[in-house]
Structures are given as structure tokens and as C-alpha cells.
Design a protein around this motif. Structure first.
Motif, short mmCIF file in Angstrom:
data_model
loop_
_atom_site.label_atom_id
_atom_site.label_comp_id
_atom_site.label_asym_id
_atom_site.label_seq_id
_atom_site.Cartn_x
_atom_site.Cartn_y
_atom_site.Cartn_z
N GLU A 1 28.04 48.76 72.93
CA GLU A 1 29.11 48.19 73.76
C GLU A 1 29.41 49.12 74.93
OE1 GLU A 1 30.58 45.19 73.28
OE2 GLU A 1 29.22 44.87 71.59
N SER A 2 29.77 48.56 76.05
CA SER A 2 30.21 49.30 77.24
C SER A 2 29.27 50.44 77.63
CB SER A 2 31.62 49.85 77.02
OG SER A 2 32.51 48.80 76.80
N VAL A 3 27.99 50.15 77.69
CA VAL A 3 27.00 51.14 78.10
C VAL A 3 26.99 51.23 79.63
CG1 VAL A 3 25.06 49.52 78.16
CG2 VAL A 3 24.62 51.91 77.75
N ALA A 4 26.83 52.44 80.16
CA ALA A 4 26.79 52.64 81.60
C ALA A 4 25.50 52.05 82.18
CB ALA A 4 26.88 54.13 81.93
N LEU A 5 25.63 51.42 83.32
CA LEU A 5 24.47 50.86 84.02
C LEU A 5 24.11 51.72 85.22
CD1 LEU A 5 25.33 47.05 84.00
CD2 LEU A 5 23.90 48.33 82.41
N PRO A 6 22.86 51.85 85.55
CA PRO A 6 21.71 51.20 84.91
C PRO A 6 21.42 51.84 83.54
CG PRO A 6 20.94 52.67 86.63
CD PRO A 6 22.44 52.67 86.70
N PHE A 7 20.90 51.02 82.63
CA PHE A 7 20.58 51.43 81.27
C PHE A 7 19.08 51.39 81.08
CE2 PHE A 7 19.42 49.91 77.00
CZ PHE A 7 19.97 50.89 76.20
N THR A 8 18.53 52.42 80.45
CA THR A 8 17.11 52.47 80.12
C THR A 8 16.96 52.99 78.70
OG1 THR A 8 16.49 52.91 82.41
CG2 THR A 8 14.86 53.43 80.75
N LYS A 9 16.11 52.34 77.93
CA LYS A 9 15.81 52.78 76.57
C LYS A 9 14.34 52.58 76.31
CE LYS A 9 16.46 53.94 72.25
NZ LYS A 9 16.72 55.31 71.87
N GLU A 10 13.69 53.59 75.71
CA GLU A 10 12.27 53.50 75.38
C GLU A 10 12.11 53.53 73.86
OE1 GLU A 10 9.19 55.28 78.08
OE2 GLU A 10 8.95 56.56 76.32
N VAL A 11 11.27 52.64 73.35
CA VAL A 11 11.02 52.51 71.92
C VAL A 11 9.52 52.63 71.68
CG1 VAL A 11 11.12 50.91 69.97
CG2 VAL A 11 13.01 51.00 71.58
N LYS A 12 9.13 53.51 70.76
CA LYS A 12 7.71 53.64 70.39
C LYS A 12 7.56 53.12 68.98
CE LYS A 12 6.83 57.41 73.49
NZ LYS A 12 6.09 58.62 73.75
N LYS A 13 6.56 52.25 68.79
CA LYS A 13 6.42 51.60 67.49
C LYS A 13 4.99 51.11 67.29
CE LYS A 13 8.64 47.90 64.78
NZ LYS A 13 7.48 47.42 64.10
N LYS A 14 4.55 51.08 66.05
CA LYS A 14 3.29 50.42 65.70
C LYS A 14 3.64 48.95 65.53
CE LYS A 14 0.16 52.53 63.30
NZ LYS A 14 -0.94 52.63 64.23
N VAL A 15 3.11 48.11 66.42
CA VAL A 15 3.49 46.69 66.44
C VAL A 15 2.43 45.83 65.77
CG1 VAL A 15 4.91 46.94 68.51
CG2 VAL A 15 2.51 46.31 68.74
N GLU A 16 2.90 44.73 65.21
CA GLU A 16 2.03 43.73 64.59
C GLU A 16 1.78 42.60 65.58
OE1 GLU A 16 0.72 44.09 61.62
OE2 GLU A 16 1.85 45.89 61.08
N PHE A 17 0.72 41.84 65.34
CA PHE A 17 0.45 40.66 66.15
C PHE A 17 1.63 39.70 66.03
CE2 PHE A 17 -1.08 36.27 66.37
CZ PHE A 17 -1.60 36.28 67.66
N ALA A 18 2.06 39.12 67.14
CA ALA A 18 3.14 38.14 67.24
C ALA A 18 4.53 38.75 67.05
CB ALA A 18 2.94 36.97 66.30
N GLU A 19 4.63 40.07 66.95
CA GLU A 19 5.95 40.70 66.84
C GLU A 19 6.71 40.52 68.15
OE1 GLU A 19 7.92 44.92 65.37
OE2 GLU A 19 5.76 44.63 65.23
N ILE A 20 8.01 40.25 68.03
CA ILE A 20 8.84 39.95 69.20
C ILE A 20 9.83 41.07 69.45
CG2 ILE A 20 10.55 38.36 70.16
CD1 ILE A 20 9.20 36.15 68.49
N PHE A 21 9.94 41.47 70.71
CA PHE A 21 10.94 42.44 71.16
C PHE A 21 11.88 41.72 72.11
CE2 PHE A 21 7.99 45.20 69.26
CZ PHE A 21 8.60 46.43 69.08
N THR A 22 13.18 41.90 71.89
CA THR A 22 14.18 41.18 72.68
C THR A 22 15.18 42.15 73.28
OG1 THR A 22 13.98 39.29 71.20
CG2 THR A 22 15.93 39.37 72.59
N LEU A 23 15.59 41.85 74.51
CA LEU A 23 16.64 42.59 75.20
C LEU A 23 17.70 41.58 75.64
CD1 LEU A 23 17.86 45.07 76.66
CD2 LEU A 23 16.33 44.54 78.58
N LEU A 24 18.94 41.87 75.30
CA LEU A 24 20.06 40.99 75.62
C LEU A 24 21.16 41.84 76.22
CD1 LEU A 24 21.24 38.06 75.11
CD2 LEU A 24 22.28 39.06 73.08
N SER A 25 21.73 41.38 77.33
CA SER A 25 22.83 42.12 77.96
C SER A 25 23.90 41.14 78.41
CB SER A 25 22.32 42.92 79.15
OG SER A 25 23.38 43.68 79.69
#
Length: 141
Positions: free
Chosen positions: A72-96
């Protein structure tokens, strides 16, 4: 004699057809396309949120475990990096979400990058209650 020539001609055509089919059908690349090949794989997903009309927002994104993280109430601009071993058809979502003040038009821009390549870029605007921007990426699409 005509019948013999006709038989030889038909035989020649059939022989050519089957020989062609044999050579064409015996290549190394006869494996069917497999969209899941190469998965799971390591990926870096970067989220970016910005606004020209506001300096804070609520942000929800898919994290390293595949779950959602909300801030909540994050300062803009906002940047976040995520490192992960992903599976086929895996979905990543960003909502603001940004609240609208005094019925003034507000806007939010959300971006998703995969391995430094922009894969989703959405801008949303509104002048009632709040403005919500959403971007999603599905691996293997």
C-alpha cells in the motif's frame, strides 16, 4: 503396346510419388512441436509502475514463490525485480491502483519485462473513485 506404356507410366508416377514421400518423411525434424520444451527455465521478471498525475499507488505483483505480494502507498515510480524458475504457462501479474482526487483524471502505467525485454505495457486513466492498471504475462505464449 499402348497398354504396356500406360502401365509403365503409372508405375513410374507411383514410384516417384512413394520415393518422394519416403525421402521427405524421414527427416530428423519429424518430432512434433512441443511448446513446453525448455521449461522449467530461469527467468527475471521486472515490474514498473509510474504515473504522471500521482506520486503513490497500491501495487500487487506475482513474487518469487508464485504468490501475490501487495504493498500500500508505495512511492512512484516503483520497480521490483523477481528471479524465479518458471513453468510453462505460468502467469505473472502486476496490478496498481491510484485513488482519484476531486474528480480529476488520474493515470497509471504498468509494465512487465522478462529478461530485460518489454512484454506488456498498459496505461489506464479514470476520473472516478480510482484508476487501476493491470498487466500480465504468461510464459510460453
Amino acid at each position: 503396346m499402348k497398354m504396356k506404356n500406360l502401365k509403365i507410366s503409372i508405375f513410374s508416377v507411383l514410384l516417384t510419388f512413394f520415393a518422394s514421400a519416403l525421402f521427405i518423411g524421414c527427416g530428423k525434424d519429424d518430432k512434433p512441436y512441443d511448446p513446453t520444451a525448455g521449461y522449467p527455465k530461469d527467468a527475471t521478471v521486472r515490474y514498473e509502475v509510474s504515473s504522471t498525475t500521482n506520486n503513490t499507488a497500491s501495487v500487487t505483483y506475482t513474487n518469487e514463490t508464485g504468490e501475490d505480494t501487495s504493498i500500500e502507498s508505495v512511492a512512484l515510480p516503483f520497480t521490483k525485480e523477481v528471479k524465479k524458475k518458471v513453468e510453462f504457462a505460468e502467469i505473472f501479474t502486476l496490478l496498481s491502483s491510484i485513488p482519484v482526487r476531486n474528480n480529476e483524471s488520474e493515470s497509471v502505467r504498468v509494465k512487465v519485462f522478462v529478461d530485460n525485454k518489454l512484454v506488456e505495457d498498459k496505461t489506464a486513466s479514470s476520473n472516478s473513485v480510482s484508476v487501476v492498471g493491470q498487466a500480465r504475462y504468461q510464459f510460453g505464449q
